[in-house]
Design a protein around this motif. Structure first.
Motif, PDB file in Angstrom:
ATOM      1  N   LEU A 179       0.846  -1.221  -0.046  1.00 49.47           N
ATOM      2  CA  LEU A 179      -0.031  -0.153   0.004  1.00 49.47           C
ATOM      3  C   LEU A 179       1.117   1.084   0.042  1.00 49.47           C
ATOM      4  O   LEU A 179       0.649   2.126  -0.709  1.00 49.47           O
ATOM      5  N   PRO A 180       1.734   1.179   1.051  1.00 50.38           N
ATOM      6  CA  PRO A 180       2.663   2.654   0.881  1.00 50.38           C
ATOM      7  C   PRO A 180       3.244   2.824  -0.439  1.00 50.38           C
ATOM      8  O   PRO A 180       3.291   4.167  -0.848  1.00 50.38           O
ATOM      9  N   PHE A 181       3.899   1.898  -0.926  1.00 48.89           N
ATOM     10  CA  PHE A 181       4.461   1.984  -2.475  1.00 48.89           C
ATOM     11  C   PHE A 181       3.528   2.403  -3.400  1.00 48.89           C
ATOM     12  O   PHE A 181       3.756   3.436  -4.335  1.00 48.89           O
ATOM     13  N   ALA A 182       2.464   1.806  -3.457  1.00 48.91           N
ATOM     14  CA  ALA A 182       1.267   2.183  -4.595  1.00 48.91           C
ATOM     15  C   ALA A 182       0.897   3.745  -4.227  1.00 48.91           C
ATOM     16  O   ALA A 182       0.562   4.349  -5.372  1.00 48.91           O
ATOM     17  N   ALA A 183       0.861   4.095  -2.952  1.00 47.08           N
ATOM     18  CA  ALA A 183       0.243   5.414  -2.808  1.00 47.08           C
ATOM     19  C   ALA A 183       1.604   6.512  -3.116  1.00 47.08           C
ATOM     20  O   ALA A 183       1.202   7.754  -3.492  1.00 47.08           O
ATOM     21  N   SER A 184       2.754   6.116  -3.144  1.00 51.33           N
ATOM     22  CA  SER A 184       3.662   7.041  -3.600  1.00 51.33           C
ATOM     23  C   SER A 184       4.421   6.791  -5.141  1.00 51.33           C
ATOM     24  O   SER A 184       4.992   7.946  -5.522  1.00 51.33           O
ATOM     25  N   ALA A 185       3.916   5.856  -5.624  1.00 50.21           N
ATOM     26  CA  ALA A 185       4.479   5.474  -7.025  1.00 50.21           C
ATOM     27  C   ALA A 185       3.700   6.445  -8.178  1.00 50.21           C
ATOM     28  O   ALA A 185       2.622   6.794  -7.743  1.00 50.21           O
ATOM     29  N   SER A 186       4.493   6.570  -9.070  1.00 49.18           N
ATOM     30  CA  SER A 186       3.849   7.395 -10.090  1.00 49.18           C
ATOM     31  C   SER A 186       3.117   6.220 -11.038  1.00 49.18           C
ATOM     32  O   SER A 186       3.130   5.111 -10.664  1.00 49.18           O
ATOM     33  N   ILE A 187       2.066   6.738 -11.900  1.00 49.34           N
ATOM     34  CA  ILE A 187       1.348   5.879 -12.613  1.00 49.34           C
ATOM     35  C   ILE A 187       2.033   5.025 -13.476  1.00 49.34           C
ATOM     36  O   ILE A 187       1.839   3.912 -13.832  1.00 49.34           O
ATOM     37  N   GLN A 188       3.461   5.387 -13.968  1.00 47.61           N
ATOM     38  CA  GLN A 188       3.971   4.705 -14.933  1.00 47.61           C
ATOM     39  C   GLN A 188       4.868   3.593 -14.066  1.00 47.61           C
ATOM     40  O   GLN A 188       4.812   2.360 -14.596  1.00 47.61           O
ATOM     41  N   THR A 189       5.451   3.942 -12.691  1.00 48.70           N
ATOM     42  CA  THR A 189       5.893   2.975 -11.816  1.00 48.70           C
ATOM     43  C   THR A 189       4.760   1.865 -11.413  1.00 48.70           C
ATOM     44  O   THR A 189       5.107   0.694 -11.315  1.00 48.70           O
ATOM     45  N   LEU A 190       3.641   2.398 -11.177  1.00 49.75           N
ATOM     46  CA  LEU A 190       2.628   1.233 -10.593  1.00 49.75           C
ATOM     47  C   LEU A 190       2.274   0.328 -11.704  1.00 49.75           C
ATOM     48  O   LEU A 190       2.032  -0.602 -11.555  1.00 49.75           O
ATOM     49  N   ALA A 191       2.046   0.850 -13.090  1.00 48.84           N
ATOM     50  CA  ALA A 191       1.830   0.016 -14.123  1.00 48.84           C
ATOM     51  C   ALA A 191       2.935  -1.044 -14.403  1.00 48.84           C
ATOM     52  O   ALA A 191       2.452  -2.232 -14.755  1.00 48.84           O
ATOM     53  N   LYS A 192       4.055  -0.692 -14.184  1.00 52.18           N
ATOM     54  CA  LYS A 192       5.281  -1.439 -14.575  1.00 52.18           C
ATOM     55  C   LYS A 192       5.046  -2.536 -13.487  1.00 52.18           C
ATOM     56  O   LYS A 192       5.356  -3.785 -13.711  1.00 52.18           O
ATOM     57  N   GLN A 193       4.945  -1.961 -12.207  1.00 53.28           N
ATOM     58  CA  GLN A 193       4.917  -3.205 -11.009  1.00 53.28           C
ATOM     59  C   GLN A 193       3.777  -4.076 -11.255  1.00 53.28           C
ATOM     60  O   GLN A 193       3.980  -5.334 -10.932  1.00 53.28           O
ATOM     61  N   ALA A 194       2.639  -3.670 -11.790  1.00 49.66           N
ATOM     62  CA  ALA A 194       1.445  -4.589 -12.076  1.00 49.66           C
ATOM     63  C   ALA A 194       1.648  -5.514 -13.388  1.00 49.66           C
ATOM     64  O   ALA A 194       0.899  -6.287 -13.650  1.00 49.66           O
ATOM     65  N   GLY A 195       2.718  -4.969 -14.216  1.00 50.72           N
ATOM     66  CA  GLY A 195       2.794  -5.435 -15.472  1.00 50.72           C
ATOM     67  C   GLY A 195       1.401  -5.362 -16.523  1.00 50.72           C
ATOM     68  O   GLY A 195       0.907  -5.993 -17.393  1.00 50.72           O
ATOM     69  N   VAL A 196       0.930  -3.880 -16.421  1.00 54.01           N
ATOM     70  CA  VAL A 196      -0.085  -3.736 -17.343  1.00 54.01           C
ATOM     71  C   VAL A 196       0.225  -2.342 -17.861  1.00 54.01           C
ATOM     72  O   VAL A 196       1.307  -1.517 -17.502  1.00 54.01           O
ATOM     73  N   SER A 197      -0.650  -1.706 -18.521  1.00 54.66           N
ATOM     74  CA  SER A 197      -0.462  -0.521 -19.219  1.00 54.66           C
ATOM     75  C   SER A 197      -0.972   0.762 -18.297  1.00 54.66           C
ATOM     76  O   SER A 197      -1.542   0.450 -17.340  1.00 54.66           O
ATOM     77  N   GLU A 198      -0.532   1.799 -18.657  1.00 54.54           N
ATOM     78  CA  GLU A 198      -0.835   3.097 -17.890  1.00 54.54           C
ATOM     79  C   GLU A 198      -2.435   3.266 -17.771  1.00 54.54           C
ATOM     80  O   GLU A 198      -3.169   3.701 -16.938  1.00 54.54           O
ATOM     81  N   ALA A 199      -2.960   2.688 -18.981  1.00 57.48           N
ATOM     82  CA  ALA A 199      -4.345   3.248 -19.211  1.00 57.48           C
ATOM     83  C   ALA A 199      -5.128   2.086 -18.355  1.00 57.48           C
ATOM     84  O   ALA A 199      -6.450   2.504 -17.841  1.00 57.48           O
ATOM     85  N   SER A 200      -4.638   0.965 -18.125  1.00 55.28           N
ATOM     86  CA  SER A 200      -5.106  -0.106 -17.178  1.00 55.28           C
ATOM     87  C   SER A 200      -5.462   0.707 -15.817  1.00 55.28           C
ATOM     88  O   SER A 200      -6.269   0.458 -15.205  1.00 55.28           O
TER      89      SER A 200
END
Length: 293
Positions: A33-54
């Motif tokens: 949760l803390p990582f997701a709260a501070s991560a950019s949309i690009q970083t979160l998308a990369k961590q999840a293995g999806v596109s920024e649109a997702s």
């Protein structure tokens, strides 16, 4: 932000209804949760293995205007949650009596979060698949999943269903190659990311076998499942206790078996009566003793 809601609970409740890519975003957020709260949309998308649109679609799917609002709500949840996590890092050697409270609290939290993930429709679909199957094969690998695949066999036998359990990777593959559309695999995996187990399930799917999976949202095994009973593993920094995810998997399994028993209520009642008669004849005891558990 006019409407107040618990973002963590909402993600857990709605995740199983989302598309696979959005489920992956949910899994990434709930895992850290803390990582997701501070991560950019690009970083979160990369961590999840999806596109920024997702990520953007996910934010709107759970009731946020945009990703910015999602991150604000996640930051609030992370800040509040830290107060309740400190106890794990404050256990001194002279405080071992409190361990029971720590373990119990983790079990309770795991059950509460995972209860919200269980869909009645999916439970009924899974139970009907088990009821209609010519043969059920319970696959599990690893500590808790191996144990609970055996537990599934014990439960299914009591309800008169034909079932076998396999834990060995090679045997799973061999068995999977012999199945067809009349059979069902019940696959149990906390992570859904065990290569050997997933490979066996993929082989069975090639031959039209239905796959019922009790596993993590957004995982490779979840993506293969015809019916998914999703799990959320809530691991903490207190590494010395067993994983509480076992209880979540056991809960899902118990609910599934109860649904199955009720689908064939008269038959189940007669089988359970026979079990009770046999056990009482063998060991005696009160009327409320368990049926061979």
């Amino acid at each position: 932000m006019t409407q107040l809601f618990d973002i963590v609970s909402r993600i857990a409740e709605r995740s199983s209804q989302l598309r696979l890519a959005e489920q992956k975003v949910a899994q990434a957020i709930l895992s850290d949760l803390p990582f997701a709260a501070s991560a950019s949309i690009q970083t979160l998308a990369k961590q999840a293995g999806v596109s920024e649109a997702s990520v953007t679609r996910f934010a709107k799917a759970i009731g946020c205007r945009d990703v910015r609002e999602l991150k604000m709500r996640l930051a609030q949840a992370a800040a509040i949650g830290q107060r309740f996590l400190r106890v794990e890092n404050s256990v001194a050697e002279n405080q071992f009596p409190q361990i029971v409270d720590i373990v119990y609290a983790d079990i309770h939290k795991s059950l509460e979060v995972n209860r919200s993930l269980l869909s009645q429709d999916n439970l009924l679909q899974a139970a009907r698949a088990l009821l209609q199957a010519r043969m059920i094969y319970a696959f599990g690998m690893g500590g808790g999943s191996t144990m609970l695949s055996d537990e599934a066999r014990y439960r299914l036998v009591r309800l008169g269903r034909p079932v076998a359990t396999y834990h060995d990777a090679m045997l799973q593959k061999m068995v999977a190659a012999t199945l067809d559309k009349d059979d069902v695999i019940l696959a149990l995996s906390t992570t859904g990311n065990v290569p050997e187990l997933n490979a066996s399930c993929a082989i069975a799917k090639e031959y039209g076998v239905r796959l019922v999976a009790i596993t993590a949202l957004g995982s490779p095994l979840a993506a293969m499942a015809d019916v998914l009973l999703p799990l959320k593993s809530l691991e903490t920094d207190f590494i010395f206790k067993p994983s509480s995810s076992r209880y979540a998997m056991m809960m899902a399994l118990d609910v599934l078996m109860t649904e199955l028993a009720l689908l064939q209520k008269d038959h189940s009642q007669e089988l359970l009566r026979r079990l009770k008669f046999t056990l009482d004849t063998h060991r005696g005891g009160s009327n409320r003793e368990p049926l061979g558990d």
